[in-house]
Design a protein around this motif. Structure first.
Motif, PDB file in Angstrom:
ATOM      1  N   ALA A  90       3.601   0.230  11.155  1.00  0.00           N
ATOM      2  CA  ALA A  90       3.201  -0.662  10.071  1.00  0.00           C
ATOM      3  C   ALA A  90       1.769  -0.359   9.647  1.00  0.00           C
ATOM      4  O   ALA A  90       0.922  -0.005  10.467  1.00  0.00           O
ATOM      5  CB  ALA A  90       3.301  -2.112  10.537  1.00  0.00           C
ATOM      6  N   THR A  91       1.516  -0.480   8.347  1.00  0.00           N
ATOM      7  CA  THR A  91       0.177  -0.263   7.812  1.00  0.00           C
ATOM      8  C   THR A  91      -0.114  -1.302   6.728  1.00  0.00           C
ATOM      9  O   THR A  91       0.791  -1.938   6.205  1.00  0.00           O
ATOM     10  CB  THR A  91       0.015   1.133   7.186  1.00  0.00           C
ATOM     11  N   ASP A  95      -0.212  -8.086   0.300  1.00  0.00           N
ATOM     12  CA  ASP A  95       0.742  -7.521  -0.653  1.00  0.00           C
ATOM     13  C   ASP A  95       1.029  -6.051  -0.422  1.00  0.00           C
ATOM     14  O   ASP A  95       2.035  -5.525  -0.891  1.00  0.00           O
ATOM     15  CB  ASP A  95       0.226  -7.694  -2.085  1.00  0.00           C
ATOM     16  N   THR A  96       0.148  -5.355   0.270  1.00  0.00           N
ATOM     17  CA  THR A  96       0.343  -3.917   0.486  1.00  0.00           C
ATOM     18  C   THR A  96       0.838  -3.610   1.896  1.00  0.00           C
ATOM     19  O   THR A  96       0.785  -2.464   2.338  1.00  0.00           O
ATOM     20  CB  THR A  96      -0.974  -3.148   0.229  1.00  0.00           C
ATOM     21  N   TYR A  97       1.314  -4.620   2.611  1.00  0.00           N
ATOM     22  CA  TYR A  97       1.830  -4.394   3.958  1.00  0.00           C
ATOM     23  C   TYR A  97       3.087  -3.541   3.911  1.00  0.00           C
ATOM     24  O   TYR A  97       4.013  -3.800   3.138  1.00  0.00           O
ATOM     25  CB  TYR A  97       2.162  -5.734   4.623  1.00  0.00           C
ATOM     26  N   ILE A  98       3.118  -2.512   4.729  1.00  0.00           N
ATOM     27  CA  ILE A  98       4.288  -1.641   4.845  1.00  0.00           C
ATOM     28  C   ILE A  98       4.812  -1.743   6.269  1.00  0.00           C
ATOM     29  O   ILE A  98       4.127  -1.358   7.215  1.00  0.00           O
ATOM     30  CB  ILE A  98       3.956  -0.167   4.536  1.00  0.00           C
ATOM     31  N   GLY A  99       5.998  -2.261   6.427  1.00  0.00           N
ATOM     32  CA  GLY A  99       6.586  -2.373   7.753  1.00  0.00           C
ATOM     33  C   GLY A  99       7.339  -1.111   8.129  1.00  0.00           C
ATOM     34  O   GLY A  99       6.941   0.002   7.810  1.00  0.00           O
ATOM     35  N   ASP A 176      11.114  -5.325  11.814  1.00  0.00           N
ATOM     36  CA  ASP A 176      10.064  -5.203  10.794  1.00  0.00           C
ATOM     37  C   ASP A 176      10.547  -4.485   9.535  1.00  0.00           C
ATOM     38  O   ASP A 176       9.857  -3.629   8.980  1.00  0.00           O
ATOM     39  CB  ASP A 176       8.848  -4.486  11.386  1.00  0.00           C
ATOM     40  N   THR A 177      11.749  -4.845   9.088  1.00  0.00           N
ATOM     41  CA  THR A 177      12.330  -4.260   7.868  1.00  0.00           C
ATOM     42  C   THR A 177      12.168  -5.215   6.697  1.00  0.00           C
ATOM     43  O   THR A 177      12.562  -6.383   6.779  1.00  0.00           O
ATOM     44  CB  THR A 177      13.824  -3.958   8.074  1.00  0.00           C
TER      45      THR A 177
END
Length: 287
Positions: A90-91, A95-99, A176-177
């Motif tokens: 995850a990064t 709003d820009t969270y990428i799981g 975390d999808t």
């Protein structure tokens, strides 16, 4: 998506809504719509509008029959991961969270058999009523596409299959999808001139790492309505908790779901605390 405060936009794909904040961190499964467009308009490349299904878009296994025990849940720590690819780190945040988008991309969303569904932690059952007159296509995607941009809904496919009248199939999701799916009559989903799926969306956020593994879901007609496209009927229900989100054809009836008028409203849909999740989806839902 439309989750704004509950799962920290883990699911925020296109708009800015969210299910109510269940914890101090206000997990949100925000709208996939508005957020995504803002992100795309600033830094997306022209290639975004091109549909490039991943190798994982084919199902891991198939099921065409309903299972009476798919709602059973495995003991904590014993959940199956069979068929999933590697998890991605995850990064970002907010709003820009990428799981987890799976490696290869899309391998975090797989079709499973009715007999094995109960061994997975996050499962969705999808049914097309026998009263429906033709086959429907179902396509799932991650909020973030394989290029690392918030463009997963621009024609990409992590998993796709056909539902015939009376069919029931099962989909499992890795930890975390964040993503959504669309379902439409015929052999493909409709897309607008920009390449975005113009149909009713079923949005989801499963086991959000940034929000203490809370999950969330909602049904949204925002994208379809913004483009004067067909609004398909769809219902999502938390089988274990009882909360539902639904829209009937042409948005004739809306219950705890998103229409264009609620694009910036939070708290719509369902929030689920950490643990196994069972979502029942009815495609071509008519109430």
């Amino acid at each position: 998506m439309h989750f704004t405060t509950p799962l920290l936009l883990a699911v925020s794909l296109l708009t800015t809504s969210a299910f109510s904040s269940p914890t101090p961190t206000k997990p949100q499964h925000g709208h996939a719509h508005g957020h995504a467009r803002r992100q795309i308009s600033v830094g997306a490349s022209a290639s975004i509008s091109i549909s490039i299904p991943s190798a994982s878009s084919t199902s891991a296994s198939t099921s065409s029959g309903s299972s009476s025990d798919w709602t059973s849940t495995p003991a904590s720590g014993s959940e199956s991961t069979s068929g999933f690819g590697s998890s991605t780190n995850a990064t970002g945040s907010g709003d820009t969270y990428i799981g987890n988008v799976g490696s290869p991309w899309g391998s975090n969303i797989i079709q499973v058999s009715s007999s094995s569904a109960s061994s997975y932690k996050y499962v969705m059952e999808l049914t097309l009523p026998s009263s429906t007159s033709s086959d429907w296509t179902v396509v799932f995607w991650n909020k973030y596409g394989p290029d690392g941009k918030m463009d997963g809904f621009y024609g990409y496919s992590a998993l796709s299959f056909t539902l015939s009248p009376g069919d029931t199939k099962y989909v499992a999701f890795d930890e975390d999808t964040q993503g959504a799916f669309g379902a439409a009559e015929g052999s493909s989903l409709p897309t607008g001139s920009s390449g975005i799926y113009d149909c009713t969306w079923g949005e989801f956020d499963f086991g959000s790492t940034v929000n203490d593994e809370w999950s969330g879901f909602d049904v949204s007609a925002i994208q379809a309505q913004k483009n004067d496209a067909t609004v398909q009927g769809l219902q999502l229900c938390d089988v274990l908790g009882g909360t539902c989100s639904s829209i009937t054809a042409d948005a004739a009836s809306v219950d705890n779901a998103y229409t264009e008028a609620e694009e910036d409203v939070g708290g719509i849909g369902g929030n689920i605390s950490a643990g196994a999740v069972r979502i029942k989806a009815v495609v071509d839902y008519s109430g």
